[in-house]
Scaffold this active site. Sequence first.
Site, short mmCIF file in Angstrom:
data_model
loop_
_atom_site.label_atom_id
_atom_site.label_comp_id
_atom_site.label_asym_id
_atom_site.label_seq_id
_atom_site.Cartn_x
_atom_site.Cartn_y
_atom_site.Cartn_z
N ASN A 138 1.97 -2.06 -10.13
CA ASN A 138 2.44 -0.58 -10.19
C ASN A 138 2.10 0.51 -9.63
O ASN A 138 1.81 0.80 -8.68
CB ASN A 138 3.12 -0.33 -12.01
CG ASN A 138 4.31 -0.18 -12.76
OD1 ASN A 138 5.24 0.50 -12.37
ND2 ASN A 138 5.13 -1.30 -13.29
N ARG A 139 3.01 1.48 -10.77
CA ARG A 139 2.75 3.41 -9.64
C ARG A 139 1.81 3.72 -10.66
O ARG A 139 1.15 3.95 -11.78
CB ARG A 139 4.05 3.54 -10.06
CG ARG A 139 5.29 3.26 -9.41
CD ARG A 139 6.69 3.97 -9.84
NE ARG A 139 7.54 2.97 -8.73
CZ ARG A 139 8.08 1.86 -9.35
NH1 ARG A 139 7.45 0.98 -10.34
NH2 ARG A 139 9.16 1.22 -8.44
N HIS A 146 1.40 -0.88 -6.20
CA HIS A 146 1.27 -2.04 -6.31
C HIS A 146 -0.57 -2.04 -5.31
O HIS A 146 -0.42 -2.64 -4.52
CB HIS A 146 1.90 -3.08 -5.22
CG HIS A 146 3.18 -3.13 -6.64
ND1 HIS A 146 3.24 -3.03 -7.50
CD2 HIS A 146 4.06 -2.78 -6.64
CE1 HIS A 146 3.72 -3.73 -8.72
NE2 HIS A 146 5.26 -3.80 -7.99
N HIS A 188 3.82 -11.37 -8.40
CA HIS A 188 4.73 -10.35 -8.44
C HIS A 188 6.02 -11.89 -8.11
O HIS A 188 6.40 -11.20 -7.33
CB HIS A 188 4.76 -9.77 -7.52
CG HIS A 188 6.03 -8.22 -7.63
ND1 HIS A 188 7.63 -8.57 -7.93
CD2 HIS A 188 5.69 -7.10 -7.71
CE1 HIS A 188 8.26 -7.71 -8.11
NE2 HIS A 188 6.91 -6.14 -7.55
N TYR A 220 9.89 -13.66 -8.63
CA TYR A 220 10.81 -13.34 -7.87
C TYR A 220 12.02 -14.24 -9.14
O TYR A 220 11.80 -15.31 -8.43
CB TYR A 220 11.09 -12.77 -7.47
CG TYR A 220 11.06 -11.65 -7.10
CD1 TYR A 220 12.17 -10.16 -6.73
CD2 TYR A 220 9.99 -11.08 -6.99
CE1 TYR A 220 11.57 -8.81 -6.84
CE2 TYR A 220 9.52 -9.76 -6.03
CZ TYR A 220 11.15 -8.81 -5.92
OH TYR A 220 10.76 -6.88 -5.55
N ASP A 237 13.83 -2.21 -14.84
CA ASP A 237 12.67 -1.72 -14.42
C ASP A 237 11.39 -0.89 -14.98
O ASP A 237 10.79 0.34 -14.88
CB ASP A 237 12.58 -0.59 -13.30
CG ASP A 237 11.54 -1.19 -11.96
OD1 ASP A 237 10.44 -2.44 -12.38
OD2 ASP A 237 10.99 -0.72 -10.60
N GLN A 263 6.21 -5.84 -17.38
CA GLN A 263 7.45 -5.11 -16.60
C GLN A 263 8.06 -6.09 -16.12
O GLN A 263 8.33 -7.04 -15.44
CB GLN A 263 6.65 -4.95 -15.34
CG GLN A 263 7.76 -3.83 -14.77
CD GLN A 263 7.29 -2.23 -14.80
OE1 GLN A 263 6.43 -2.22 -15.50
NE2 GLN A 263 7.78 -1.79 -14.33
N GLU A 289 6.34 -9.41 -15.05
CA GLU A 289 5.04 -8.75 -14.67
C GLU A 289 4.09 -8.26 -15.36
O GLU A 289 4.32 -7.81 -16.72
CB GLU A 289 5.09 -8.15 -13.27
CG GLU A 289 6.05 -8.29 -11.83
CD GLU A 289 6.56 -7.40 -11.48
OE1 GLU A 289 5.47 -6.19 -11.19
OE2 GLU A 289 7.80 -6.55 -11.57
#
Length: 381
Positions: free
Chosen positions: A117-118, A143, A214, A216, A280, A317, A345
């Site tokens: 993440n950020r 990430h 991660h 999908y 998100d 997340q 996540e």
Amino acid sequence: MLFMKCFLNATVFLFVMVNLLTACQESSEKNKEIVVQENGNRKYFGTIDKDTLYAFTLKNSRGLTAVISNYGGTLLELWTPDKSGKSGDVILGYDSLSGYLQKSNPYFGAIVGRYANRIHHGSFTIDGKTYTLALNNGNNTLHGGIKGFDKVIWTVDQVNDSSLALSYSSRDGEEGFPGNLNVKVVYTVKSSNELVIDYTALTDKKTPINLTNHAYFNLSAGKDSTILNQELKINASKFTPVNDSLIPTGGAASVAGTAMDFKKAKKIGQDIVDVKGGYDHNFIIDKKDSALATAATVFDPGSGRKMEVWTTQPGIQFYTGNFLDGSLTGRDGKKILKHGAFCLETQHFPDSPNQPSFPGTILEPGQTFHEVTVYAFSVKQ
């Protein structure tokens, strides 16, 4: 004389036979050196420079199959049966290594770190010292930076039919993070139709750490081009609001009465128009400690597939593939559309190193980082 001639002929014959036998044995030994017997669950996946990459297949007797590469610790495929017993791959991916190497690859199936993440403005402070990271998401670090754990080659420590242990040593200063960090990730496919991901790490300096996978997901296994009709329940009464750069604004907000409320199962697309840009967001799992607990449940009515997510982590997340725009080509030449998959996540919260009210993410020497996430699959008629 006759006796001597016979003796010499016999000697020559014996000499020739011995040499022929020796030559055959040597040839056999050379063949053994040339022909490398691979494990039954390992296949060649490609090369980067001089490094060979493999895809490892883990499976059980009930139809759950996971294919994982040592490139990025990436979950390449995840096959599970639908309500009619037909197996399908429920995650997005590419046909070959080249897809995962393209710059536009949005971390499909990868292990992300050192910090998932950020991190706001790509910086944080530990004991009065400020560390500056590589910026790769506007003014933020996402990430782990430009070359995070998703883009490195992991060491294969152990593999069998149902489990794969990978490790990676991240050096002090890599992408700006302090400390030599030794990470181990173990994937296990269990007989109970669960994919377990176990993360551990040790450091020799204080450092932030946040690891996740991660993947999908699209539980229709590609039959539906989007996931908007799949039903989601998140075991969270609160979430962390974010600004336009998807950095938490601090604190937590109740999901009650908002589009963020997934306390009861609802279609993913039911309220998505009320969420700017799509989902998100980090949801704060309703749990009191670090024990394994249910974080989310997803059900696809068409296929009957059901997935439960359990984790020891405090957050999850939820991302609805908002940046997928049809420009990527997935397996079998299919274009990957917006909302073509979702991510769940498991994690610590975004920007935690700069948010004192969030659960701590600083790992110290002598401590062990250890988190577990389980994806459990079943079917419902």
